[in-house]
Design a protein around this motif. Structure first.
Motif, mmCIF file in Angstrom:
data_model
loop_
_atom_site.group_PDB
_atom_site.id
_atom_site.type_symbol
_atom_site.label_atom_id
_atom_site.label_comp_id
_atom_site.label_asym_id
_atom_site.label_seq_id
_atom_site.Cartn_x
_atom_site.Cartn_y
_atom_site.Cartn_z
ATOM 1 N N PHE A 62 35.167 42.496 27.693
ATOM 2 C CA PHE A 62 34.801 43.125 26.437
ATOM 3 C C PHE A 62 35.858 44.062 25.878
ATOM 4 O O PHE A 62 35.534 45.061 25.284
ATOM 5 N N LYS B 264 40.054 44.685 24.178
ATOM 6 C CA LYS B 264 41.073 44.066 23.349
ATOM 7 C C LYS B 264 42.116 43.270 24.130
ATOM 8 O O LYS B 264 42.415 42.134 23.801
ATOM 9 N N GLY C 110 36.562 39.837 13.278
ATOM 10 C CA GLY C 110 35.554 38.770 13.156
ATOM 11 C C GLY C 110 35.555 37.759 14.288
ATOM 12 O O GLY C 110 34.704 36.876 14.331
ATOM 13 N N TRP D 60 29.890 35.173 12.462
ATOM 14 C CA TRP D 60 29.227 35.791 11.315
ATOM 15 C C TRP D 60 29.855 35.363 9.990
ATOM 16 O O TRP D 60 29.168 35.260 8.977
ATOM 17 N N MET E 295 41.067 34.030 19.623
ATOM 18 C CA MET E 295 39.827 34.084 18.847
ATOM 19 C C MET E 295 40.041 33.415 17.490
ATOM 20 O O MET E 295 39.201 32.647 17.005
ATOM 21 N N VAL F 72 43.126 48.870 12.122
ATOM 22 C CA VAL F 72 43.639 50.249 12.027
ATOM 23 C C VAL F 72 44.632 50.367 10.867
ATOM 24 O O VAL F 72 44.816 51.440 10.301
ATOM 25 N N ARG G 49 29.994 43.908 16.961
ATOM 26 C CA ARG G 49 30.332 43.882 18.396
ATOM 27 C C ARG G 49 31.667 44.556 18.693
ATOM 28 O O ARG G 49 32.553 44.011 19.320
ATOM 29 N N HIS H 103 36.958 49.059 20.062
ATOM 30 C CA HIS H 103 37.990 48.436 20.899
ATOM 31 C C HIS H 103 39.401 48.599 20.351
ATOM 32 O O HIS H 103 40.356 48.146 20.970
HETATM 33 C C1 LIG Z 1 33.309 41.463 20.925
HETATM 34 S S1 LIG Z 1 34.404 40.672 19.794
HETATM 35 C C2 LIG Z 1 33.392 40.504 18.341
HETATM 36 C C3 LIG Z 1 33.789 39.341 17.476
HETATM 37 C C4 LIG Z 1 32.864 39.098 16.276
HETATM 38 N N1 LIG Z 1 32.827 40.246 15.408
HETATM 39 C C5 LIG Z 1 31.474 38.717 16.715
HETATM 40 O O1 LIG Z 1 30.542 39.494 16.506
HETATM 41 O O2 LIG Z 1 31.312 37.617 17.257
HETATM 42 C C6 LIG Z 1 35.500 41.986 19.331
HETATM 43 C C7 LIG Z 1 36.657 41.497 18.497
HETATM 44 O O3 LIG Z 1 37.393 42.622 18.026
HETATM 45 C C8 LIG Z 1 38.750 42.224 17.943
HETATM 46 N N2 LIG Z 1 39.605 43.415 17.825
HETATM 47 C C9 LIG Z 1 39.838 44.367 18.750
HETATM 48 N N3 LIG Z 1 40.696 45.287 18.250
HETATM 49 C C10 LIG Z 1 40.996 44.909 16.985
HETATM 50 C C11 LIG Z 1 41.833 45.441 15.952
HETATM 51 N N4 LIG Z 1 42.541 46.560 16.143
HETATM 52 N N5 LIG Z 1 41.905 44.792 14.774
HETATM 53 C C12 LIG Z 1 41.209 43.627 14.575
HETATM 54 N N6 LIG Z 1 40.408 43.078 15.515
HETATM 55 C C13 LIG Z 1 40.302 43.703 16.706
HETATM 56 C C14 LIG Z 1 38.939 41.426 19.226
HETATM 57 O O4 LIG Z 1 40.091 40.626 19.181
HETATM 58 C C15 LIG Z 1 37.641 40.626 19.259
HETATM 59 O O5 LIG Z 1 37.759 39.380 18.610
#
Ligand SMILES: C[S@@+](CC[C@H](N)C(=O)[O-])C[C@H]1O[C@@H](n2cnc3c(N)ncnc32)[C@H](O)[C@@H]1O
Length: 278
Positions: A15, A17, A70, A75, A95, A120, A136, A141
């Motif tokens: 869970f 990054k 996403g 979604w 992803m 960010v 999520r 993260h």
């Molecule tokens: C638990 S997954 C959720 C994916 C989707 N939103 C869902 O509900 O199925 C968290 C997602 O956040 C992305 N993520 C983490 N840090 C991020 C960042 N700084 N910018 C964009 N995406 C990020 C990860 O790569 C991952 O695909």
């Protein structure tokens, strides 16, 4: 392949990054099909999200939506099938690869734009979207506290006036409880302070207190803030993933009741929130 994926179980350490970025395709696919350490991704959890977002989506108007973090596009597909125009961004290539395959398979290429990006530092102009959605935990993260707060400011910046944000962050005290149960007491104590937890080599997640979340949303400029604990009871069920028969309807009722009780807010594994930009 899909059936194999659906009937297999993902390791429970995915869970954060760093892992999303190093996922093999199969792990990203498992994620997409809801094969996680927690049950109910498609049944109970999704219903809880839909209860919050469907009133926003069901207005007659076609919305410009940003699906921030996403992932594999679950979604985004949901929004596009309701007729909305979506931009999905995510940092993790595995992803995005699955998201591209899914969107093509669903024949939604004209409705969903997929881009690599970091929440960010968004490259979009101010006020580009009417609905910003981030489910999520991408806001948790994306790094330590300051990065996480900056992502909230960025999501506010790209939201139009009168636009709505739906977000999701991890709940600090529930994680502290989990670490305590595992007798990981040094990390439990450390997490209570600033809310940052190191997950990988260069990888941190920020865990929020409910009051802290409200304060940063207000400070950013959001109004009409509502925070929901999600989920309160489900993850307490031992080995819930392994159980074949779960009384889903009753559990859903229980989780919806929990949302109505302010004294249960700190029990949620995560906080869902909606808020508006004036
Ligand atoms: C638990 S997954 C959720 C994916 C989707 N939103 C869902 O509900 O199925 C968290 C997602 O956040 C992305 N993520 C983490 N840090 C991020 C960042 N700084 N910018 C964009 N995406 C990020 C990860 O790569 C991952 O695909």
């Amino acid at each position: 392949m899909v059936n194999e994926i659906k009937s297999s179980k993902l390791s429970n350490q995915y869970f954060w990054k760093e892992n999303f970025e190093t996922f093999e395709n199969e792990e990203a696919l498992k994620y997409h099909y809801g094969v996680t350490q927690y049950p109910f991704n498609f049944s109970l959890y999704d219903k809880l999200v839909e209860k919050i977002i469907d009133p926003i989506l069901s207005e007659k108007k076609q919305l410009q939506i940003l699906d921030a973090g996403g992932g594999t596009g679950k979604w985004s597909v949901y929004f596009a099938k309701k007729g909305h125009q979506v931009t999905l961004i995510d940092v993790a290539e595995p992803m995005l690869k699955v998201a591209r395959e899914v969107v093509e398979k669903e024949k939604l290429l004209n409705k969903i734009v997929i881009e690599k990006g970091d929440i960010v530092h968004l490259s979009y102009k101010d006020q580009s979207y009417e609905f910003v959605f981030s489910d999520r935990n991408p806001i948790s993260h994306c790094g330590q506290k300051e990065n996480s707060y900056q992502s909230i400011r960025e999501l506010y910046r790209v939201l139009r006036k009168d636009g709505i944000i739906f977000g999701c962050v991890l709940n600090r005290m529930r994680k502290v409880a989990q670490l305590a149960m595992e007798l990981d007491l040094d990390r439990a104590l450390q997490l209570t302070k600033e809310g940052d937890l190191q997950r990988g080599q260069n990888d941190f997640s920020h865990y929020y207190l409910a009051d802290e979340l409200k304060a940063i949303l207000l400070d950013t400029g959001f109004t009409d803030i509502k925070i929901y604990p999600t989920t309160v009871f489900t993850e307490f069920i031992p080995n819930a993933w392994l159980l074949d028969e779960i009384p889903l309807e009753k559990l859903l009722k229980l989780e919806l009741l929990a949302r109505e009780r302010p004294d249960l807010i700190s029990y949620g594994v995560r906080f869902h929130f909606i808020a508006r930009k004036d």
